[in-house]
Design a protein around this motif. Structure first.
Motif, mmCIF file in Angstrom:
data_model
loop_
_atom_site.group_PDB
_atom_site.id
_atom_site.type_symbol
_atom_site.label_atom_id
_atom_site.label_comp_id
_atom_site.label_asym_id
_atom_site.label_seq_id
_atom_site.Cartn_x
_atom_site.Cartn_y
_atom_site.Cartn_z
ATOM 1 N N PRO A 60 0.846 -1.353 0.116
ATOM 2 C CA PRO A 60 -0.011 -0.094 -0.121
ATOM 3 C C PRO A 60 1.068 1.174 -0.176
ATOM 4 O O PRO A 60 1.810 1.330 0.799
ATOM 5 C CB PRO A 60 -0.737 -0.313 1.415
ATOM 6 N N TYR A 61 0.336 2.169 -1.183
ATOM 7 C CA TYR A 61 1.156 3.420 -0.508
ATOM 8 C C TYR A 61 1.940 3.966 0.366
ATOM 9 O O TYR A 61 2.484 4.557 0.744
ATOM 10 C CB TYR A 61 0.998 3.938 -2.216
ATOM 11 N N GLU A 62 0.278 4.315 1.318
ATOM 12 C CA GLU A 62 0.259 4.645 2.014
ATOM 13 C C GLU A 62 1.130 4.183 3.877
ATOM 14 O O GLU A 62 1.788 5.431 4.046
ATOM 15 C CB GLU A 62 -0.261 5.111 3.322
ATOM 16 N N GLN A 63 1.961 2.912 3.452
ATOM 17 C CA GLN A 63 2.646 2.649 3.922
ATOM 18 C C GLN A 63 3.972 3.363 3.309
ATOM 19 O O GLN A 63 5.302 2.930 4.436
ATOM 20 C CB GLN A 63 2.727 1.123 3.942
ATOM 21 N N LEU A 64 4.524 3.330 2.768
ATOM 22 C CA LEU A 64 5.961 3.803 2.013
ATOM 23 C C LEU A 64 6.195 5.259 2.836
ATOM 24 O O LEU A 64 5.717 6.114 2.319
ATOM 25 C CB LEU A 64 5.592 3.928 0.458
ATOM 26 N N LYS A 65 6.903 5.397 2.901
ATOM 27 C CA LYS A 65 7.215 6.747 4.431
ATOM 28 C C LYS A 65 8.915 6.945 3.937
ATOM 29 O O LYS A 65 10.195 6.143 3.414
ATOM 30 C CB LYS A 65 7.433 6.246 5.508
ATOM 31 N N GLU A 66 8.489 8.799 3.388
ATOM 32 C CA GLU A 66 10.113 9.062 2.882
ATOM 33 C C GLU A 66 10.374 9.262 4.298
ATOM 34 O O GLU A 66 10.169 9.693 5.364
ATOM 35 C CB GLU A 66 9.920 10.278 2.152
ATOM 36 N N MET A 67 12.482 9.908 4.134
ATOM 37 C CA MET A 67 13.245 9.740 4.569
ATOM 38 C C MET A 67 12.716 10.628 5.922
ATOM 39 O O MET A 67 12.672 10.138 6.837
ATOM 40 C CB MET A 67 14.472 10.086 4.612
ATOM 41 N N ASP A 68 12.094 11.859 5.963
ATOM 42 C CA ASP A 68 11.841 12.778 6.879
ATOM 43 C C ASP A 68 10.824 13.015 7.682
ATOM 44 O O ASP A 68 10.559 13.385 8.584
ATOM 45 C CB ASP A 68 11.822 14.423 5.612
ATOM 46 N N GLU A 69 10.479 12.226 6.816
ATOM 47 C CA GLU A 69 8.421 11.846 7.711
ATOM 48 C C GLU A 69 8.907 10.368 9.081
ATOM 49 O O GLU A 69 8.367 10.056 9.423
ATOM 50 C CB GLU A 69 7.143 11.144 6.504
ATOM 51 N N ILE A 70 9.933 9.155 7.930
ATOM 52 C CA ILE A 70 9.950 8.231 9.216
ATOM 53 C C ILE A 70 11.212 8.429 10.231
ATOM 54 O O ILE A 70 10.648 7.821 10.937
ATOM 55 C CB ILE A 70 10.005 7.016 7.995
ATOM 56 N N ASN A 71 11.932 9.132 9.766
ATOM 57 C CA ASN A 71 13.018 9.622 10.922
ATOM 58 C C ASN A 71 12.460 9.445 12.335
ATOM 59 O O ASN A 71 13.169 9.032 13.226
ATOM 60 C CB ASN A 71 14.201 10.262 10.508
ATOM 61 N N SER A 72 11.170 10.921 12.071
ATOM 62 C CA SER A 72 10.822 10.769 13.363
ATOM 63 C C SER A 72 9.960 10.114 14.311
ATOM 64 O O SER A 72 9.744 9.998 15.524
ATOM 65 C CB SER A 72 9.949 12.592 13.529
ATOM 66 N N GLU A 73 9.310 8.516 13.969
ATOM 67 C CA GLU A 73 8.833 7.779 14.135
ATOM 68 C C GLU A 73 10.035 6.675 14.203
ATOM 69 O O GLU A 73 9.507 5.870 15.371
ATOM 70 C CB GLU A 73 8.072 7.151 13.177
ATOM 71 N N PHE A 74 11.034 6.241 14.271
ATOM 72 C CA PHE A 74 12.159 5.471 14.510
ATOM 73 C C PHE A 74 12.017 5.357 16.497
ATOM 74 O O PHE A 74 12.382 4.326 16.321
ATOM 75 C CB PHE A 74 13.242 5.160 13.760
ATOM 76 N N ALA A 75 12.205 6.407 16.948
ATOM 77 C CA ALA A 75 12.383 6.389 18.311
ATOM 78 C C ALA A 75 11.050 5.562 19.221
ATOM 79 O O ALA A 75 10.989 5.209 20.271
ATOM 80 C CB ALA A 75 12.184 7.534 19.566
ATOM 81 N N GLN A 76 9.978 5.347 18.115
ATOM 82 C CA GLN A 76 8.357 4.180 19.048
ATOM 83 C C GLN A 76 8.598 3.153 18.028
ATOM 84 O O GLN A 76 7.479 2.666 17.956
ATOM 85 C CB GLN A 76 7.335 5.385 18.357
ATOM 86 N N THR A 77 9.698 2.788 17.124
ATOM 87 C CA THR A 77 9.692 1.689 17.036
ATOM 88 C C THR A 77 10.198 0.502 17.354
ATOM 89 O O THR A 77 11.377 0.493 18.236
ATOM 90 C CB THR A 77 10.590 1.731 15.473
ATOM 91 N N ASP A 78 9.882 -0.286 17.312
ATOM 92 C CA ASP A 78 9.949 -1.934 18.362
ATOM 93 C C ASP A 78 11.350 -2.333 17.458
ATOM 94 O O ASP A 78 12.461 -3.130 18.076
ATOM 95 C CB ASP A 78 9.010 -2.540 18.563
ATOM 96 N N VAL A 79 10.829 -3.133 16.351
ATOM 97 C CA VAL A 79 11.811 -3.359 15.606
ATOM 98 C C VAL A 79 11.659 -2.414 14.173
ATOM 99 O O VAL A 79 11.445 -2.435 13.699
ATOM 100 C CB VAL A 79 11.421 -4.569 15.200
ATOM 101 N N ALA A 80 12.992 -2.388 13.715
ATOM 102 C CA ALA A 80 13.406 -2.264 12.521
ATOM 103 C C ALA A 80 14.162 -3.249 11.426
ATOM 104 O O ALA A 80 15.278 -3.249 11.898
ATOM 105 C CB ALA A 80 14.367 -0.413 12.653
ATOM 106 N N LEU A 81 14.005 -3.541 10.972
ATOM 107 C CA LEU A 81 14.657 -4.513 10.071
ATOM 108 C C LEU A 81 14.840 -4.322 8.365
ATOM 109 O O LEU A 81 14.397 -3.080 7.626
ATOM 110 C CB LEU A 81 13.171 -5.583 8.972
ATOM 111 N N VAL A 82 16.046 -3.909 8.906
ATOM 112 C CA VAL A 82 16.733 -3.262 7.136
ATOM 113 C C VAL A 82 17.539 -4.785 6.188
ATOM 114 O O VAL A 82 17.827 -5.889 6.745
ATOM 115 C CB VAL A 82 18.303 -2.944 8.166
ATOM 116 N N ILE A 83 16.996 -4.359 4.970
ATOM 117 C CA ILE A 83 17.096 -5.516 4.386
ATOM 118 C C ILE A 83 17.863 -5.188 2.591
ATOM 119 O O ILE A 83 17.253 -4.366 1.683
ATOM 120 C CB ILE A 83 15.508 -6.071 3.927
ATOM 121 N N GLY A 84 19.401 -4.906 3.396
ATOM 122 C CA GLY A 84 20.280 -5.467 2.762
ATOM 123 C C GLY A 84 20.341 -3.348 2.337
ATOM 124 O O GLY A 84 21.430 -3.255 1.481
ATOM 125 N N ALA A 85 20.173 -2.284 2.906
ATOM 126 C CA ALA A 85 20.732 -1.026 3.129
ATOM 127 C C ALA A 85 21.842 -1.454 3.562
ATOM 128 O O ALA A 85 21.695 -1.528 4.688
ATOM 129 C CB ALA A 85 19.584 -0.537 3.454
#
Length: 461
Positions: free
Chosen positions: A361-386
């Protein structure tokens, strides 16, 4: 007929602009492409209707060969190889413009009796088109790994050589514009410009290649617009200016996303090889490994999971199984989002296209500026090849070649799991400090296989 052709051009330009507007969003991108393609078709028809256009049989033969080569190539290319194809197709456009400029030189006997603007525009198109063609081919070779992704430089001689071949191309152009009609002059101009394209792109590392592709695309557009001015072809002028302007804007945005200036990139980019994951002293640094089972359990008990895709996901073609994993997590009431860095992958929008292909779903794709503020409330960040786009050294190590580059701040998450084949570096050729963070666990293996194992574990929970 002249009025009718003018009307067709106006319709085609409107479709170009309307189609380009569609490319601003994933939902409308495919439709935008089709609209712009129809516009180009109308522009081609209008051009062919122009009196005295030339040998219809040869034109039809050229169109047939182009279709026979282009359509199968575009349909068969893998998404991981799309940047190479973009570079190659863009280079072909620049080469075509350079050849047209050469033909114009020959048919006008060195621009004799032509207005000055025709000669100037045509010579500009010849130089820029040749630079774009040869530079794009070098970019293709680097991306296809036919040429080393590492910067290939002449050391201290690099900039003097660049300046020398540029001056040579300009000198040839000036001599032609002031009355020189010897064909060797035009050949010398094209050769000097071609050498310039090669020597400028060879020293640029793999980390900067997405910006290079965008820049060369903009140059091709500008050369086409200049050639359109020389030929009095409205379609070339408008289409070329649209490509040149949009490509320039995109290049600038990408350079800002890497905290680098375009002149600095052209002067020689950073990285592009493989480095050993070790400390500065050469001592191997310990990392914490995990398993698919532990990863599945950790995510199953999370409230929010952020997937960070990179080129490793593209190589493994793991986007579909990632989407399957996300559906299982969502069924358990877990919030899932995708963090997209502007230069993740090997071309602009690479990750967006891959995930859209998997019906994310397109609404789940978050650009860097939008998602960076949400990492502090993220339980698991799954990095796949980045890799480089998640490296905290960009913020903490002034001596790092990527220092100052905006990154996805996954290290702010409560837990980070990195999927990689090995501890090899990214395009920048440096260690990723994220791997050694106390909150980070490494799940080694092919991304598609690893995520597939996680999916099976989630189904069993």
């Amino acid at each position: 007929m002249t009025t009718f052709i003018a009307v067709l051009y106006i319709i085609s330009f409107a479709l170009f602009i309307y189609g380009l507007m569609g490319l601003t969003g994933p939902r409308t991108a495919v439709r935008g492409n089709w609209i712009a393609a129809v516009g180009m078709g109308i522009a081609v028809i209008a051009t062919l209707l122009t009196p005295g256009m030339g040998n219809g049989l040869l034109i039809a033969l050229g169109v047939g060969i182009g279709v026979a080569v282009g359509v199968p190539s575009a349909r068969k290319v893998k998404m991981t190889a799309m940047p190479q194809m973009v570079a190659l197709f863009n280079g072909v456009g620049g080469g075509a413009v350079a050849l047209i400029a050469w033909v114009e030189f020959r048919t006008t006997e060195g621009y004799a009796h032509e207005p000055a603007y025709v000669a100037i525009a045509s010579l500009f198109a010849a130089i820029v088109g040749s630079v774009s063609f040869w530079g794009s081919n070098i970019a293709f070779g680097k991306l296809q790994e036919l040429i080393s992704g590492r910067p290939i430089t002449l050391g201290k001689l690099q900039q003097p050589v660049n300046a020398l071949v540029l001056i040579a191309a300009i000198v040839f152009a000036v001599v032609i514009a002031t009355g020189g009609d010897a064909e060797l002059l035009m050949i010398g101009l094209l050769v000097a410009a071609g050498v310039l394209g090669v020597v400028v792109v060879l020293p640029i590392g793999g980390a900067d290649m997405p910006v290079v592709i965008s820049l060369l695309n903009a140059l091709t557009g500008l050369s086409a617009a200049a050639m359109g001015l020389a030929l009095d072809n409205t379609a070339l002028i408008v289409a070329g200016m649209i490509v040149g302007a949009s490509g320039s804007i995109l290049t600038n945005l990408m350079a800002k996303a890497m905290n680098r200036s375009i002149p600095a990139i052209v002067a020689g980019g950073f990285g592009g090889g493989t480095a050993v994951a070790s400390s500065g002293s050469g001592e191997v640094r310990p990392v914490r490994s995990t398993s698919a089972s532990d990863t599945a359990i950790q995510m199953a008990y999370a409230n929010k999971v952020v997937v960070v895709p990179g080129y490793g996901m593209a190589v493994a073609q793991a986007q579909h199984v990632v989407r399957e994993m996300a559906k299982l997590l969502e069924a358990k009431g877990i919030t899932v989002a995708y963090a997209i860095h502007p230069v993740a992958g090997r071309m602009p929008g690479h990750m967006n296209v891959l995930l859209a292909e998997a019906d994310v779903p397109y609404e789940q794709l978050k650009e860097m500026d939008e998602i960076n503020s949400e990492f502090a409330q993220t339980d698991v960040a799954l990095v796949i090849g980045a890799n480089d786009v998640t490296n905290p050294a960009a913020e903490t190590d002034p001596g790092s070649p990527i220092y100052g580059m905006p990154i996805l701040k996954v290290n702010h998450s409560r837990s980070v799991i990195v999927l990689k084949r090995s501890m090899s570096s990214g395009f920048a050729g440096i260690d990723n400090e994220l791997f050694y963070d106390a909150k980070t666990s490494m799940l080694f293996g092919d991304a598609k296989s690893s995520v597939g194992e996680i999916v099976e574990e989630l189904k069993a929970l």
